[in-house]
Design a protein around this motif. Structure first.
Motif, PDB file in Angstrom:
ATOM      1  N   SER A   1      36.526  56.978  44.985  1.00  0.00           N
ATOM      2  CA  SER A   1      37.862  56.496  45.375  1.00  0.00           C
ATOM      3  C   SER A   1      38.142  56.708  46.863  1.00  0.00           C
TER       4      SER A   1
ATOM      5  N   SER B   1      36.893  46.377  46.038  1.00  0.00           N
ATOM      6  CA  SER B   1      37.913  46.746  45.053  1.00  0.00           C
ATOM      7  C   SER B   1      37.375  46.704  43.621  1.00  0.00           C
TER       8      SER B   1
ATOM      9  N   LYS C   1      35.779  50.146  42.756  1.00  0.00           N
ATOM     10  CA  LYS C   1      36.744  51.203  42.421  1.00  0.00           C
ATOM     11  C   LYS C   1      37.282  51.042  41.001  1.00  0.00           C
TER      12      LYS C   1
ATOM     13  N   LYS D   1      36.484  53.552  37.831  1.00  0.00           N
ATOM     14  CA  LYS D   1      37.636  54.177  37.181  1.00  0.00           C
ATOM     15  C   LYS D   1      37.639  53.856  35.685  1.00  0.00           C
TER      16      LYS D   1
END
Length: 123
Positions: free
Chosen positions: A100, A106, A109, A113
């Motif tokens: 992170s 994007s 990430k 997650k």
């Protein structure tokens, strides 16, 4: 929307990332005509890091703005050392909690997650 095979290689709490220019990302790429998604995942892993995955296990989908990521887990030999090749400049094992804070795409990430504890503790 273009299909992309995205690869998660995990060793304990670390995952393999590759860098194209300045951003880190998960290994992977676009499918070739007629290619199966799992075959594309293994091919891209080999092209980018010179690692041979033992198999590609489908985990989940992620729809980004431009690409539809088909995320696979690829197991590699514990002794295997990734080496950047083809279109990437660097590759390295990164602790999941550090992702992170890195300059990443994007989707990287979001996918990391979403992994959560999917393969926690597996090597």
């Amino acid at each position: 929307m273009r299909k992309r095979a995205t690869v998660i290689c995990r060793r304990g709490n670390r995952i393999l990332l590759v860098a194209r220019r300045t951003k880190w990302a998960l290994p992977g790429g676009m499918l070739k005509r007629g290619e199966h998604l799992s075959d594309a995942a293994l091919r891209e892993l080999k092209e980018e890091t010179r690692l041979s995955g033992k198999s590609a296990k489908f985990l989940f989908h992620h729809r980004g703005r431009q690409k539809h990521h088909h995320v696979f887990f690829c197991d590699v030999a514990k002794s295997a050392k990734p080496r950047a090749s083809n279109e990437i400049s660097r590759c390295r094992w990164v602790h999941v909690s550090d992702v992170s804070r890195l300059a990443t795409s994007s989707p990287t990430k979001v996918i990391v997650k979403a992994l959560g504890g999917a393969h926690r503790g597996k090597r």
